[in-house]
Design a protein around this motif. Structure first.
Motif, PDB file in Angstrom:
ATOM      1  N   THR A 212       0.834  -1.194   0.000  1.00  0.00           N
ATOM      2  CA  THR A 212       0.000   0.000   0.000  1.00  0.00           C
ATOM      3  C   THR A 212       0.878   1.257   0.000  1.00  0.00           C
ATOM      4  OG1 THR A 212      -1.812  -1.115   1.135  1.00  0.00           O
ATOM      5  CG2 THR A 212      -1.761   1.282   1.288  1.00  0.00           C
ATOM      6  N   GLY A 213       1.936   1.236   0.801  1.00  0.00           N
ATOM      7  CA  GLY A 213       2.853   2.370   0.839  1.00  0.00           C
ATOM      8  C   GLY A 213       3.507   2.617  -0.504  1.00  0.00           C
ATOM      9  N   ASP A 214       3.872   1.545  -1.204  1.00  0.00           N
ATOM     10  CA  ASP A 214       4.466   1.696  -2.537  1.00  0.00           C
ATOM     11  C   ASP A 214       3.487   2.362  -3.501  1.00  0.00           C
ATOM     12  OD1 ASP A 214       6.776   0.488  -1.663  1.00  0.00           O
ATOM     13  OD2 ASP A 214       6.338  -1.466  -2.566  1.00  0.00           O
ATOM     14  N   ARG A 215       2.245   1.941  -3.455  1.00  0.00           N
ATOM     15  CA  ARG A 215       1.246   2.514  -4.361  1.00  0.00           C
ATOM     16  C   ARG A 215       1.003   3.982  -4.032  1.00  0.00           C
ATOM     17  NH1 ARG A 215      -0.154  -1.703  -7.310  1.00  0.00           N
ATOM     18  NH2 ARG A 215      -0.804  -3.696  -6.410  1.00  0.00           N
ATOM     19  N   ARG A 216       0.911   4.302  -2.759  1.00  0.00           N
ATOM     20  CA  ARG A 216       0.686   5.695  -2.368  1.00  0.00           C
ATOM     21  C   ARG A 216       1.861   6.580  -2.769  1.00  0.00           C
ATOM     22  NH1 ARG A 216      -1.780   4.072   3.549  1.00  0.00           N
ATOM     23  NH2 ARG A 216      -3.990   4.010   2.917  1.00  0.00           N
ATOM     24  N   ALA A 217       3.062   6.061  -2.618  1.00  0.00           N
ATOM     25  CA  ALA A 217       4.237   6.844  -3.015  1.00  0.00           C
ATOM     26  C   ALA A 217       4.193   7.144  -4.510  1.00  0.00           C
ATOM     27  CB  ALA A 217       5.510   6.085  -2.653  1.00  0.00           C
ATOM     28  N   LYS A 218       3.782   6.176  -5.303  1.00  0.00           N
ATOM     29  CA  LYS A 218       3.705   6.389  -6.743  1.00  0.00           C
ATOM     30  C   LYS A 218       2.569   7.353  -7.081  1.00  0.00           C
ATOM     31  CE  LYS A 218       4.285   3.826 -11.048  1.00  0.00           C
ATOM     32  NZ  LYS A 218       4.385   2.491 -11.678  1.00  0.00           N
ATOM     33  N   LEU A 219       1.441   7.235  -6.373  1.00  0.00           N
ATOM     34  CA  LEU A 219       0.310   8.124  -6.612  1.00  0.00           C
ATOM     35  C   LEU A 219       0.684   9.586  -6.402  1.00  0.00           C
ATOM     36  CD1 LEU A 219      -2.846   8.405  -7.043  1.00  0.00           C
ATOM     37  CD2 LEU A 219      -2.996   8.410  -4.546  1.00  0.00           C
ATOM     38  N   HIS A 220       1.517   9.828  -5.400  1.00  0.00           N
ATOM     39  CA  HIS A 220       1.868  11.200  -5.055  1.00  0.00           C
ATOM     40  C   HIS A 220       3.249  11.607  -5.594  1.00  0.00           C
ATOM     41  CE1 HIS A 220      -1.748  11.045  -2.782  1.00  0.00           C
ATOM     42  NE2 HIS A 220      -1.286  10.187  -1.900  1.00  0.00           N
ATOM     43  N   SER A 221       3.728  10.876  -6.588  1.00  0.00           N
ATOM     44  CA  SER A 221       5.001  11.215  -7.224  1.00  0.00           C
ATOM     45  C   SER A 221       4.763  12.258  -8.312  1.00  0.00           C
ATOM     46  CB  SER A 221       5.627   9.959  -7.831  1.00  0.00           C
ATOM     47  OG  SER A 221       4.811   9.452  -8.879  1.00  0.00           O
ATOM     48  N   PRO A 222       5.813  12.967  -8.736  1.00  0.00           N
ATOM     49  CA  PRO A 222       5.639  14.012  -9.754  1.00  0.00           C
ATOM     50  C   PRO A 222       5.065  13.498 -11.076  1.00  0.00           C
ATOM     51  CG  PRO A 222       7.758  14.239  -8.661  1.00  0.00           C
ATOM     52  CD  PRO A 222       7.185  12.938  -8.197  1.00  0.00           C
ATOM     53  N   GLU A 223       5.391  12.252 -11.445  1.00  0.00           N
ATOM     54  CA  GLU A 223       4.945  11.754 -12.747  1.00  0.00           C
ATOM     55  C   GLU A 223       3.503  11.254 -12.736  1.00  0.00           C
ATOM     56  OE1 GLU A 223       7.315   8.327 -10.805  1.00  0.00           O
ATOM     57  OE2 GLU A 223       7.333  10.525 -10.885  1.00  0.00           O
ATOM     58  N   ALA A 336      -4.034  17.265  -5.541  1.00  0.00           N
ATOM     59  CA  ALA A 336      -3.136  18.420  -5.517  1.00  0.00           C
ATOM     60  C   ALA A 336      -2.622  18.694  -4.114  1.00  0.00           C
ATOM     61  CB  ALA A 336      -3.853  19.648  -6.072  1.00  0.00           C
ATOM     62  N   ALA A 337      -3.468  18.471  -3.119  1.00  0.00           N
ATOM     63  CA  ALA A 337      -3.063  18.732  -1.738  1.00  0.00           C
ATOM     64  C   ALA A 337      -1.995  17.759  -1.267  1.00  0.00           C
ATOM     65  CB  ALA A 337      -4.274  18.650  -0.818  1.00  0.00           C
ATOM     66  N   ARG A 338      -1.862  16.636  -1.962  1.00  0.00           N
ATOM     67  CA  ARG A 338      -0.888  15.610  -1.573  1.00  0.00           C
ATOM     68  C   ARG A 338       0.295  15.520  -2.534  1.00  0.00           C
ATOM     69  NH1 ARG A 338      -5.556  15.063   0.217  1.00  0.00           N
ATOM     70  NH2 ARG A 338      -6.050  14.015   2.179  1.00  0.00           N
ATOM     71  N   ALA A 339       0.308  16.363  -3.528  1.00  0.00           N
ATOM     72  CA  ALA A 339       1.416  16.351  -4.488  1.00  0.00           C
ATOM     73  C   ALA A 339       2.684  16.848  -3.810  1.00  0.00           C
ATOM     74  CB  ALA A 339       1.076  17.230  -5.681  1.00  0.00           C
ATOM     75  N   PRO A 340       3.847  16.337  -4.205  1.00  0.00           N
ATOM     76  CA  PRO A 340       5.100  16.802  -3.608  1.00  0.00           C
ATOM     77  C   PRO A 340       5.371  18.254  -3.970  1.00  0.00           C
ATOM     78  CG  PRO A 340       5.537  15.400  -5.491  1.00  0.00           C
ATOM     79  CD  PRO A 340       4.054  15.325  -5.245  1.00  0.00           C
ATOM     80  N   SER A 341       5.993  18.968  -3.070  1.00  0.00           N
ATOM     81  CA  SER A 341       6.371  20.345  -3.348  1.00  0.00           C
ATOM     82  C   SER A 341       7.432  20.369  -4.443  1.00  0.00           C
ATOM     83  CB  SER A 341       6.931  21.001  -2.093  1.00  0.00           C
ATOM     84  OG  SER A 341       8.153  20.381  -1.726  1.00  0.00           O
ATOM     85  N   PRO A 342       7.604  21.516  -5.139  1.00  0.00           N
ATOM     86  CA  PRO A 342       8.669  21.594  -6.167  1.00  0.00           C
ATOM     87  C   PRO A 342      10.038  21.253  -5.611  1.00  0.00           C
ATOM     88  CG  PRO A 342       7.166  23.467  -6.342  1.00  0.00           C
ATOM     89  CD  PRO A 342       6.787  22.730  -5.089  1.00  0.00           C
ATOM     90  N   GLU A 343      10.300  21.671  -4.361  1.00  0.00           N
ATOM     91  CA  GLU A 343      11.599  21.375  -3.759  1.00  0.00           C
ATOM     92  C   GLU A 343      11.781  19.876  -3.559  1.00  0.00           C
ATOM     93  OE1 GLU A 343       9.377  23.459  -2.568  1.00  0.00           O
ATOM     94  OE2 GLU A 343      10.301  25.408  -3.006  1.00  0.00           O
ATOM     95  N   ALA A 344      10.707  19.214  -3.089  1.00  0.00           N
ATOM     96  CA  ALA A 344      10.779  17.769  -2.888  1.00  0.00           C
ATOM     97  C   ALA A 344      10.933  17.039  -4.201  1.00  0.00           C
ATOM     98  CB  ALA A 344       9.541  17.286  -2.131  1.00  0.00           C
ATOM     99  N   ALA A 345      10.228  17.528  -5.239  1.00  0.00           N
ATOM    100  CA  ALA A 345      10.317  16.879  -6.544  1.00  0.00           C
ATOM    101  C   ALA A 345      11.713  16.982  -7.117  1.00  0.00           C
ATOM    102  CB  ALA A 345       9.309  17.532  -7.492  1.00  0.00           C
ATOM    103  N   GLN A 346      12.380  18.160  -6.925  1.00  0.00           N
ATOM    104  CA  GLN A 346      13.737  18.323  -7.443  1.00  0.00           C
ATOM    105  C   GLN A 346      14.728  17.463  -6.688  1.00  0.00           C
ATOM    106  OE1 GLN A 346      14.537  22.500  -7.244  1.00  0.00           O
ATOM    107  NE2 GLN A 346      13.161  23.017  -8.934  1.00  0.00           N
ATOM    108  N   ALA A 347      14.428  17.156  -5.433  1.00  0.00           N
ATOM    109  CA  ALA A 347      15.350  16.366  -4.630  1.00  0.00           C
ATOM    110  C   ALA A 347      15.312  14.882  -4.967  1.00  0.00           C
ATOM    111  CB  ALA A 347      15.027  16.562  -3.135  1.00  0.00           C
ATOM    112  N   ARG A 348      14.314  14.467  -5.715  1.00  0.00           N
ATOM    113  CA  ARG A 348      14.180  13.043  -6.039  1.00  0.00           C
ATOM    114  C   ARG A 348      15.244  12.610  -7.056  1.00  0.00           C
ATOM    115  NH1 ARG A 348       8.876  10.468  -5.235  1.00  0.00           N
ATOM    116  NH2 ARG A 348       7.697  11.737  -3.806  1.00  0.00           N
TER     117      ARG A 348
END
Length: 348
Positions: A212-223, A336-348
């Protein structure tokens, strides 16, 4: 199910003749190939040894508990037969299981069987592609390609996968009868007679916390945004694997092992369908006033309704909008409320 490097699918193939199993509390009339069996409140669970049978029974109990929480109905009893190289349960054994109350039945490849199938499939492929190779060279190539036989199998993923498959069966048998289920196979459904999104949602709700954690991480990933469907589309679309199943079925009966680039080609974008199913499950749990909202939706759909009709009739009662258009707007805001911030997305 979630995409994995190796895709395993079992097609219909009768068992060969078998001897009586060490059945314990299981029906004495069943003739299985030297399998141990554990009987519980959730059903009958067969495997090559008692420890594996008990483990399967534990996973069935976890799936049943989750199902009753989210769907508000008792989980129908069923049966899992792990072994026999993933072949389908033959009619006589299926009928005997049904007679004692197994409303659903799943043939399963345990870790040992999976390795045996992988090795056998790879050996056939290599013998065809390496004519003239000596036996030592062939076996060395197999050993270099497959995980070591002494390496511990990924039992956590296997167990979550089984709970996922049980989730499909619990939904089908709790809300639809057997004739409807059989008819669905000729109507283009991936699983049962219900819409594919609900069928997959029920399955992902049964999975382990890690999966479940893997799926949620992908759901809220930039892509993820590029792969999420509008809810009007998602509620009506066929599972992306429907078209690919016919290709696998054309290869004949038995357990098929597809790896690497071929697995990627066959599964394609299907992984995002599972991710969105998990996301929609979380979204509806977060925004409705009913922890068993999925049972109310399933009952309405099983009576011939659709999601638009359910929202119009019952959405307001459960704290949800009355139309799919309105629900989609809330879904978009929720994502949108759960999307990563731009800073977090750049850190990936």
């Amino acid at each position: 199910m979630r995409h994995r490097t190796t895709l395993l699918l079992a097609a219909l193939l009768p068992f060969t003749s078998a001897t009586a199993a060490d059945a314990g509390d299981c029906p004495a009339t069943l003739q299985l190939h030297e399998l141990s069996c554990v009987a519980t409140a959730q059903g009958w669970f067969h495997a090559a040894n008692p420890a594996t049978a008990r483990q399967i029974a534990e996973d069935a109990a976890l799936a049943a508990s989750s199902f009753e929480t989210y769907f508000g109905r008792p989980a129908p009893r069923g049966a899992v037969i792990a072994g026999e190289q993933g072949r389908a349960i033959p009619d006589d054994i299926g009928q005997a299981l049904a007679a004692v109350g197994a409303a659903w039945q799943i043939p399963w490849l345990d870790a040992a069987d999976r390795r045996a199938v992988q090795r056998s499939a790879l050996e056939r492929q290599l013998r065809a592609s390496m004519p003239g190779a000596d036996e030592a060279q062939l076996q060395a190539r197999i050993d270099a390609t497959l995980p070591s036989a002494s390496a511990p199998p990924d039992t956590a993923t296997d167990r979550s996968a089984l709970r996922h498959e049980i989730g499909h069966m619990l939904l089908i048998r709790a809300f639809w009868d057997a004739p409807a289920t059989d008819a669905s196979r000729s109507a283009g459904h991936y699983g049962g007679p219900g819409p594919d999104w609900l069928d997959e949602l029920a399955a992902v709700l049964m999975e382990s916390q890690a999966m479940t954690g893997d799926r949620r991480a992908k759901l809220h990933s930039p892509e993820a945004a590029a792969h999420m469907q509008p809810l009007a589309t998602f509620f009506d679309m066929a599972h992306p694997m429907v078209a690919r199943m016919s290709e696998l079925a054309s290869r004949g009966p038995g357990a098929h092992v597809i790896s690497g680039a071929e697995a990627q080609r066959l599964t394609g974008d299907a992984g995002w369908f599972y991710v969105q199913a998990r996301g929609v499950a979380d979204f509806l749990l977060d925004t409705s006033d009913d922890p068993a909202v999925f049972g109310r939706i399933a009952a309405f759909l099983a009576d011939g309704g659709d999601m638009a009709g359910w929202l119009a009739a019952h959405g307001a009662q459960t704290g949800l909008p009355a139309s799919i258009t309105e629900l989609d707007a809330v879904w978009t805001q929720w994502l949108a409320a759960r999307a990563p911030s731009p800073e977090a997305a750049q850190a990936r």
